[in-house]
Motif scaffolding. Sequence first.
Motif, PDB file in Angstrom:
ATOM      1  N   GLU A  89     -25.829 -22.068 -35.844  1.00  0.00           N
ATOM      2  CA  GLU A  89     -26.328 -21.344 -35.919  1.00  0.00           C
ATOM      3  C   GLU A  89     -26.080 -19.400 -35.435  1.00  0.00           C
ATOM      4  O   GLU A  89     -26.645 -18.707 -35.316  1.00  0.00           O
ATOM      5  CB  GLU A  89     -27.701 -21.533 -34.403  1.00  0.00           C
ATOM      6  CG  GLU A  89     -27.357 -21.798 -33.063  1.00  0.00           C
ATOM      7  CD  GLU A  89     -27.007 -23.505 -32.500  1.00  0.00           C
ATOM      8  OE1 GLU A  89     -26.486 -22.837 -31.983  1.00  0.00           O
ATOM      9  OE2 GLU A  89     -26.509 -24.637 -34.115  1.00  0.00           O
ATOM     10  N   ILE A  90     -24.890 -19.720 -35.126  1.00  0.00           N
ATOM     11  CA  ILE A  90     -24.511 -18.535 -34.723  1.00  0.00           C
ATOM     12  C   ILE A  90     -24.467 -16.978 -36.098  1.00  0.00           C
ATOM     13  O   ILE A  90     -24.100 -15.635 -35.864  1.00  0.00           O
ATOM     14  CB  ILE A  90     -23.020 -18.359 -33.917  1.00  0.00           C
ATOM     15  CG1 ILE A  90     -22.811 -17.050 -32.926  1.00  0.00           C
ATOM     16  CG2 ILE A  90     -21.938 -18.619 -35.210  1.00  0.00           C
ATOM     17  CD1 ILE A  90     -21.612 -17.458 -32.011  1.00  0.00           C
ATOM     18  N   ALA A  91     -24.542 -17.800 -36.964  1.00  0.00           N
ATOM     19  CA  ALA A  91     -24.580 -17.200 -38.564  1.00  0.00           C
ATOM     20  C   ALA A  91     -25.259 -16.260 -38.455  1.00  0.00           C
ATOM     21  O   ALA A  91     -25.091 -15.151 -39.212  1.00  0.00           O
ATOM     22  CB  ALA A  91     -24.334 -17.979 -39.467  1.00  0.00           C
ATOM     23  N   ALA A  92     -26.694 -16.003 -37.493  1.00  0.00           N
ATOM     24  CA  ALA A  92     -27.839 -15.272 -37.451  1.00  0.00           C
ATOM     25  C   ALA A  92     -27.389 -14.179 -36.181  1.00  0.00           C
ATOM     26  O   ALA A  92     -27.784 -13.503 -36.018  1.00  0.00           O
ATOM     27  CB  ALA A  92     -29.102 -16.024 -37.324  1.00  0.00           C
ATOM     28  N   SER A  93     -25.910 -14.614 -35.802  1.00  0.00           N
ATOM     29  CA  SER A  93     -25.879 -13.228 -34.548  1.00  0.00           C
ATOM     30  C   SER A  93     -25.437 -12.304 -35.246  1.00  0.00           C
ATOM     31  O   SER A  93     -24.760 -12.188 -35.600  1.00  0.00           O
ATOM     32  CB  SER A  93     -24.839 -14.119 -33.813  1.00  0.00           C
ATOM     33  OG  SER A  93     -26.092 -15.248 -32.986  1.00  0.00           O
ATOM     34  N   PRO A  94     -25.425 -10.963 -34.664  1.00  0.00           N
ATOM     35  CA  PRO A  94     -24.522 -10.022 -34.862  1.00  0.00           C
ATOM     36  C   PRO A  94     -23.076  -9.949 -35.142  1.00  0.00           C
ATOM     37  O   PRO A  94     -22.610 -11.189 -34.325  1.00  0.00           O
ATOM     38  CB  PRO A  94     -24.802  -8.901 -34.084  1.00  0.00           C
ATOM     39  CG  PRO A  94     -26.315  -9.212 -32.869  1.00  0.00           C
ATOM     40  CD  PRO A  94     -25.890 -10.511 -33.234  1.00  0.00           C
TER      41      PRO A  94
END
Length: 320
Positions: free
Chosen positions: A36-41
Amino acid sequence: MAGGASDPPRRGKYAALLDAELWDYIDNVNSWYPPEIAASPIAEQRAVYNRMCVAFHQGRPEGVTTSDGLVATAAHAIPVRRYRMADKAAAAVVVYYHGGGFVLGDLDSHDDICAEICAGTGFEVVSADYRLAPENLHPASFDDAFTVFEWVAATSALPILLSGESAGGNLAAAVAQATRHHPRHAIGQVLIYPGLGGDESGRSYIEHADAPLLSLADIDFYRRIRSAPRQSADDPTFSPLRDQDFSSLPPTVIVTAECDPLSSDGEAYRDKVLAAGGRAVWREEPRLVHSFLRSRASVPRAAEAFARIIGDIARLGTSD
Protein backbone atom coordinates in the motif's frame (compact mmCIF):
# COMPACT_ATOMS: atom_id res chain seq x y z
CA MET A 1 1.74 -6.67 4.23
CA ALA A 2 1.12 -9.57 1.85
CA GLY A 3 -0.53 -12.64 3.32
CA GLY A 4 1.46 -13.76 6.34
CA ALA A 5 1.39 -17.04 8.22
CA SER A 6 -1.99 -16.18 9.72
CA ASP A 7 -3.47 -15.39 6.32
CA PRO A 8 -2.59 -18.33 4.00
CA PRO A 9 -5.43 -17.87 1.48
CA ARG A 10 -3.82 -14.68 0.13
CA ARG A 11 -0.77 -16.71 -0.84
CA GLY A 12 -2.91 -18.58 -3.34
CA LYS A 13 -1.07 -20.91 -5.69
CA TYR A 14 2.26 -19.72 -4.30
CA ALA A 15 1.58 -21.10 -0.81
CA ALA A 16 3.11 -24.50 -1.56
CA LEU A 17 5.24 -23.49 -4.55
CA LEU A 18 7.62 -21.23 -2.62
CA ASP A 19 9.88 -22.51 0.16
CA ALA A 20 9.23 -21.47 3.75
CA GLU A 21 12.49 -19.49 3.83
CA LEU A 22 11.38 -17.51 0.79
CA TRP A 23 8.01 -16.78 2.39
CA ASP A 24 9.86 -15.48 5.44
CA TYR A 25 11.79 -13.15 3.13
CA ILE A 26 8.63 -12.02 1.30
CA ASP A 27 6.85 -11.32 4.58
CA ASN A 28 9.89 -9.45 5.85
CA VAL A 29 10.04 -7.27 2.72
CA ASN A 30 6.32 -6.54 2.99
CA SER A 31 6.70 -5.61 6.64
CA TRP A 32 9.30 -3.02 5.66
CA TYR A 33 7.84 -1.94 2.32
CA PRO A 34 4.11 -2.82 2.26
CA PRO A 35 2.24 -2.87 -1.06
CA GLU A 36 0.00 0.00 0.00
CA ILE A 37 3.00 2.34 0.16
CA ALA A 38 2.57 2.84 -3.59
CA ALA A 39 -0.07 5.44 -2.67
CA SER A 40 2.41 7.42 -0.54
CA PRO A 41 4.50 10.36 -1.77
CA ILE A 42 7.62 9.32 -3.66
CA ALA A 43 9.91 10.83 -1.01
CA GLU A 44 8.30 8.65 1.63
CA GLN A 45 8.53 5.56 -0.58
CA ARG A 46 12.26 6.19 -1.02
CA ALA A 47 12.85 6.75 2.68
CA VAL A 48 11.10 3.50 3.59
CA TYR A 49 12.88 1.59 0.81
CA ASN A 50 16.26 2.92 1.91
CA ARG A 51 15.60 1.84 5.51
CA MET A 52 14.70 -1.62 4.24
CA CYS A 53 17.92 -1.82 2.22
CA VAL A 54 19.94 -0.95 5.32
CA ALA A 55 18.19 -3.71 7.24
CA PHE A 56 18.97 -6.28 4.54
CA HIS A 57 22.58 -5.13 3.92
CA GLN A 58 25.00 -8.05 4.33
CA GLY A 59 28.18 -6.03 4.65
CA ARG A 60 31.11 -6.10 2.25
CA PRO A 61 33.36 -9.14 1.93
CA GLU A 62 36.85 -8.85 3.32
CA GLY A 63 39.35 -7.36 0.89
CA VAL A 64 36.86 -5.23 -1.06
CA THR A 65 37.77 -1.54 -1.17
CA THR A 66 35.51 1.23 -2.43
CA SER A 67 35.84 4.79 -3.65
CA ASP A 68 33.08 7.22 -4.56
CA GLY A 69 33.28 9.73 -7.37
CA LEU A 70 31.31 11.87 -9.79
CA VAL A 71 30.97 11.66 -13.56
CA ALA A 72 30.48 15.20 -14.79
CA THR A 73 28.03 16.14 -17.53
CA ALA A 74 27.15 19.56 -18.88
CA ALA A 75 24.08 19.79 -16.64
CA HIS A 76 24.72 17.56 -13.62
CA ALA A 77 27.08 15.05 -12.02
CA ILE A 78 26.38 11.30 -11.78
CA PRO A 79 27.55 9.62 -8.55
CA VAL A 80 29.46 6.37 -9.03
CA ARG A 81 31.07 3.90 -6.66
CA ARG A 82 34.05 1.78 -7.67
CA TYR A 83 34.76 -1.57 -6.00
CA ARG A 84 38.17 -3.24 -6.18
CA MET A 85 39.91 -6.15 -4.52
CA ALA A 86 42.80 -4.79 -2.47
CA ASP A 87 45.19 -7.63 -3.28
CA LYS A 88 44.25 -8.63 -6.81
CA ALA A 89 44.58 -7.04 -10.24
CA ALA A 90 41.23 -7.09 -12.03
CA ALA A 91 40.80 -8.76 -15.42
CA ALA A 92 37.63 -6.82 -16.29
CA VAL A 93 35.31 -4.08 -15.05
CA VAL A 94 31.58 -4.55 -14.48
CA VAL A 95 29.33 -1.53 -14.97
CA TYR A 96 26.36 -2.24 -12.70
CA TYR A 97 22.96 -0.56 -12.72
CA HIS A 98 20.80 -0.97 -9.61
CA GLY A 99 17.13 -1.93 -9.48
CA GLY A 100 14.20 -0.03 -7.99
CA GLY A 101 11.70 0.50 -10.79
CA PHE A 102 13.52 3.64 -12.03
CA VAL A 103 12.03 5.33 -8.94
CA LEU A 104 13.95 3.88 -5.99
CA GLY A 105 17.53 2.96 -5.15
CA ASP A 106 20.98 4.53 -5.10
CA LEU A 107 24.61 3.60 -4.54
CA ASP A 108 23.83 2.29 -1.05
CA SER A 109 20.73 0.21 -1.83
CA HIS A 110 22.67 -2.42 -3.79
CA ASP A 111 26.10 -1.82 -2.25
CA ASP A 112 26.56 -5.30 -0.79
CA ILE A 113 25.51 -7.00 -4.03
CA CYS A 114 28.12 -5.03 -5.97
CA ALA A 115 30.75 -5.80 -3.33
CA GLU A 116 29.99 -9.52 -3.50
CA ILE A 117 30.22 -9.49 -7.30
CA CYS A 118 33.64 -7.84 -6.95
CA ALA A 119 34.80 -10.40 -4.40
CA GLY A 120 33.34 -13.35 -6.29
CA THR A 121 34.89 -12.47 -9.65
CA GLY A 122 37.93 -10.40 -8.73
CA PHE A 123 36.70 -7.80 -11.23
CA GLU A 124 36.30 -4.11 -10.63
CA VAL A 125 32.69 -3.02 -10.32
CA VAL A 126 31.44 0.48 -11.08
CA SER A 127 27.96 1.15 -9.72
CA ALA A 128 26.02 3.99 -11.37
CA ASP A 129 23.56 6.19 -9.47
CA TYR A 130 21.41 7.34 -12.39
CA ARG A 131 18.65 9.96 -12.12
CA LEU A 132 15.25 8.69 -10.98
CA ALA A 133 11.65 9.25 -12.03
CA PRO A 134 9.26 10.97 -11.73
CA GLU A 135 11.47 14.03 -11.29
CA ASN A 136 13.53 12.87 -14.27
CA LEU A 137 11.51 11.15 -16.99
CA HIS A 138 12.89 8.96 -19.75
CA PRO A 139 15.48 9.21 -21.23
CA ALA A 140 17.23 10.63 -18.13
CA SER A 141 18.08 7.26 -16.57
CA PHE A 142 19.25 5.87 -19.90
CA ASP A 143 21.33 8.98 -20.64
CA ASP A 144 23.11 8.62 -17.29
CA ALA A 145 23.64 4.89 -17.79
CA PHE A 146 25.12 5.56 -21.23
CA THR A 147 27.33 8.36 -19.88
CA VAL A 148 28.75 6.12 -17.15
CA PHE A 149 29.58 3.48 -19.76
CA GLU A 150 31.40 6.08 -21.85
CA TRP A 151 33.26 7.33 -18.78
CA VAL A 152 34.42 3.83 -17.88
CA ALA A 153 35.45 3.22 -21.51
CA ALA A 154 37.48 6.42 -21.47
CA THR A 155 39.13 5.95 -18.06
CA SER A 156 39.78 2.20 -17.86
CA ALA A 157 41.71 -0.10 -20.17
CA LEU A 158 39.92 -3.17 -18.79
CA PRO A 159 37.34 -5.12 -20.82
CA ILE A 160 33.84 -3.95 -19.93
CA LEU A 161 30.90 -6.07 -18.81
CA LEU A 162 27.39 -4.70 -18.36
CA SER A 163 25.04 -5.92 -15.65
CA GLY A 164 22.04 -4.87 -13.63
CA GLU A 165 18.89 -6.11 -11.98
CA SER A 166 15.27 -5.28 -12.72
CA ALA A 167 15.26 -1.64 -13.91
CA GLY A 168 19.04 -1.87 -14.00
CA GLY A 169 18.80 -4.88 -16.30
CA ASN A 170 16.74 -2.75 -18.67
CA LEU A 171 19.46 -0.08 -18.60
CA ALA A 172 22.27 -2.59 -19.14
CA ALA A 173 20.49 -4.04 -22.18
CA ALA A 174 19.71 -0.59 -23.59
CA VAL A 175 23.34 0.50 -23.16
CA ALA A 176 24.61 -2.72 -24.75
CA GLN A 177 22.39 -2.08 -27.77
CA ALA A 178 23.35 1.59 -28.03
CA THR A 179 27.10 0.91 -27.75
CA ARG A 180 27.42 -2.29 -29.77
CA HIS A 181 29.63 -0.51 -32.35
CA HIS A 182 31.55 1.57 -29.80
CA PRO A 183 35.33 0.98 -29.99
CA ARG A 184 35.15 -0.21 -26.36
CA HIS A 185 31.84 -2.07 -26.64
CA ALA A 186 30.96 -4.48 -23.84
CA ILE A 187 32.37 -7.99 -24.06
CA GLY A 188 29.33 -9.42 -22.29
CA GLN A 189 26.15 -8.59 -20.43
CA VAL A 190 24.37 -10.29 -17.53
CA LEU A 191 20.77 -9.19 -17.07
CA ILE A 192 19.10 -10.14 -13.78
CA TYR A 193 15.28 -10.35 -13.85
CA PRO A 194 15.18 -7.40 -16.27
CA GLY A 195 12.09 -5.53 -17.41
CA LEU A 196 12.64 -5.22 -21.15
CA GLY A 197 9.25 -4.00 -22.35
CA GLY A 198 7.99 -7.39 -23.46
CA ASP A 199 4.60 -8.54 -24.67
CA GLU A 200 2.26 -8.57 -21.70
CA SER A 201 0.22 -11.37 -23.29
CA GLY A 202 3.30 -13.55 -22.81
CA ARG A 203 3.38 -16.64 -20.62
CA SER A 204 4.77 -15.27 -17.37
CA TYR A 205 2.77 -12.04 -17.54
CA ILE A 206 -0.40 -14.13 -17.46
CA GLU A 207 0.70 -16.96 -15.16
CA HIS A 208 2.32 -14.66 -12.59
CA ALA A 209 0.31 -11.45 -12.92
CA ASP A 210 -0.18 -11.39 -9.15
CA ALA A 211 3.15 -12.83 -8.06
CA PRO A 212 4.60 -11.84 -4.67
CA LEU A 213 6.78 -8.70 -4.62
CA LEU A 214 6.12 -7.75 -8.26
CA SER A 215 2.73 -7.80 -9.95
CA LEU A 216 1.52 -6.71 -13.36
CA ALA A 217 -0.03 -3.67 -11.65
CA ASP A 218 3.39 -2.77 -10.20
CA ILE A 219 5.00 -3.04 -13.63
CA ASP A 220 2.34 -0.74 -15.08
CA PHE A 221 2.88 1.79 -12.28
CA TYR A 222 6.63 1.93 -12.81
CA ARG A 223 6.26 2.19 -16.58
CA ARG A 224 3.79 5.06 -16.36
CA ILE A 225 5.74 7.01 -13.76
CA ARG A 226 8.88 6.83 -15.90
CA SER A 227 7.25 7.76 -19.21
CA ALA A 228 7.59 11.20 -20.74
CA PRO A 229 4.54 12.62 -22.54
CA ARG A 230 3.90 10.74 -25.80
CA GLN A 231 6.50 8.15 -24.88
CA SER A 232 6.93 5.74 -27.80
CA ALA A 233 6.52 2.10 -26.85
CA ASP A 234 8.91 1.27 -29.70
CA ASP A 235 11.83 3.30 -28.29
CA PRO A 236 14.57 0.68 -27.71
CA THR A 237 16.21 2.84 -25.03
CA PHE A 238 12.91 2.56 -23.12
CA SER A 239 11.96 -1.02 -24.07
CA PRO A 240 15.00 -2.94 -25.38
CA LEU A 241 12.81 -5.75 -26.72
CA ARG A 242 11.27 -3.26 -29.16
CA ASP A 243 14.56 -2.81 -31.02
CA GLN A 244 14.52 -3.81 -34.68
CA ASP A 245 18.14 -5.00 -34.69
CA PHE A 246 19.64 -7.52 -32.28
CA SER A 247 22.83 -8.18 -34.22
CA SER A 248 26.34 -7.51 -32.93
CA LEU A 249 25.33 -7.69 -29.26
CA PRO A 250 27.84 -9.07 -26.77
CA PRO A 251 27.48 -12.60 -25.37
CA THR A 252 24.46 -12.41 -23.10
CA VAL A 253 23.14 -14.19 -20.02
CA ILE A 254 19.62 -13.42 -18.81
CA VAL A 255 18.55 -14.78 -15.42
CA THR A 256 14.92 -14.59 -14.34
CA ALA A 257 12.74 -15.91 -11.53
CA GLU A 258 10.02 -18.47 -12.25
CA CYS A 259 7.38 -16.61 -10.20
CA ASP A 260 7.87 -13.19 -11.79
CA PRO A 261 5.71 -11.66 -14.53
CA LEU A 262 8.89 -10.38 -16.21
CA SER A 263 10.37 -13.84 -16.77
CA SER A 264 9.11 -14.08 -20.36
CA ASP A 265 11.12 -10.96 -21.22
CA GLY A 266 14.29 -12.97 -20.64
CA GLU A 267 13.14 -15.78 -22.90
CA ALA A 268 12.10 -13.37 -25.66
CA TYR A 269 15.38 -11.43 -25.46
CA ARG A 270 17.41 -14.63 -25.72
CA ASP A 271 15.44 -15.71 -28.76
CA LYS A 272 15.97 -12.37 -30.52
CA VAL A 273 19.72 -12.40 -29.88
CA LEU A 274 20.03 -15.99 -31.12
CA ALA A 275 17.91 -15.24 -34.20
CA ALA A 276 20.30 -12.39 -35.05
CA GLY A 277 23.28 -14.76 -34.87
CA GLY A 278 24.46 -13.80 -31.40
CA ARG A 279 25.21 -15.78 -28.26
CA ALA A 280 22.64 -15.77 -25.48
CA VAL A 281 21.54 -17.99 -22.62
CA TRP A 282 18.34 -17.59 -20.62
CA ARG A 283 17.99 -19.29 -17.24
CA GLU A 284 14.76 -19.24 -15.28
CA GLU A 285 15.51 -19.95 -11.65
CA PRO A 286 12.77 -22.22 -10.26
CA ARG A 287 10.55 -21.29 -7.31
CA LEU A 288 12.01 -17.82 -6.87
CA VAL A 289 10.46 -14.35 -7.10
CA HIS A 290 11.49 -10.93 -8.32
CA SER A 291 14.21 -9.33 -6.15
CA PHE A 292 15.52 -12.69 -4.97
CA LEU A 293 19.11 -11.40 -4.81
CA ARG A 294 18.22 -9.60 -1.61
CA SER A 295 17.20 -12.94 -0.05
CA ARG A 296 20.50 -14.68 -0.78
CA ALA A 297 21.59 -14.71 2.89
CA SER A 298 18.52 -16.61 4.09
CA VAL A 299 17.14 -18.53 1.09
CA PRO A 300 19.32 -21.39 -0.20
CA ARG A 301 17.76 -21.27 -3.69
CA ALA A 302 18.59 -17.58 -3.95
CA ALA A 303 22.15 -18.09 -2.70
CA GLU A 304 22.70 -20.80 -5.31
CA ALA A 305 21.21 -18.63 -8.05
CA PHE A 306 23.44 -15.69 -7.08
CA ALA A 307 26.49 -17.96 -7.12
CA ARG A 308 25.58 -18.98 -10.66
CA ILE A 309 25.23 -15.31 -11.65
CA ILE A 310 28.68 -14.55 -10.26
CA GLY A 311 29.98 -17.52 -12.25
CA ASP A 312 28.32 -16.15 -15.40
CA ILE A 313 29.97 -12.76 -14.94
CA ALA A 314 33.34 -14.38 -14.26
CA ARG A 315 33.15 -16.53 -17.39
CA LEU A 316 32.11 -13.68 -19.66
CA GLY A 317 34.88 -11.50 -18.28
CA THR A 318 37.63 -14.00 -18.99
CA SER A 319 36.44 -15.57 -22.27
CA ASP A 320 38.04 -14.66 -25.55
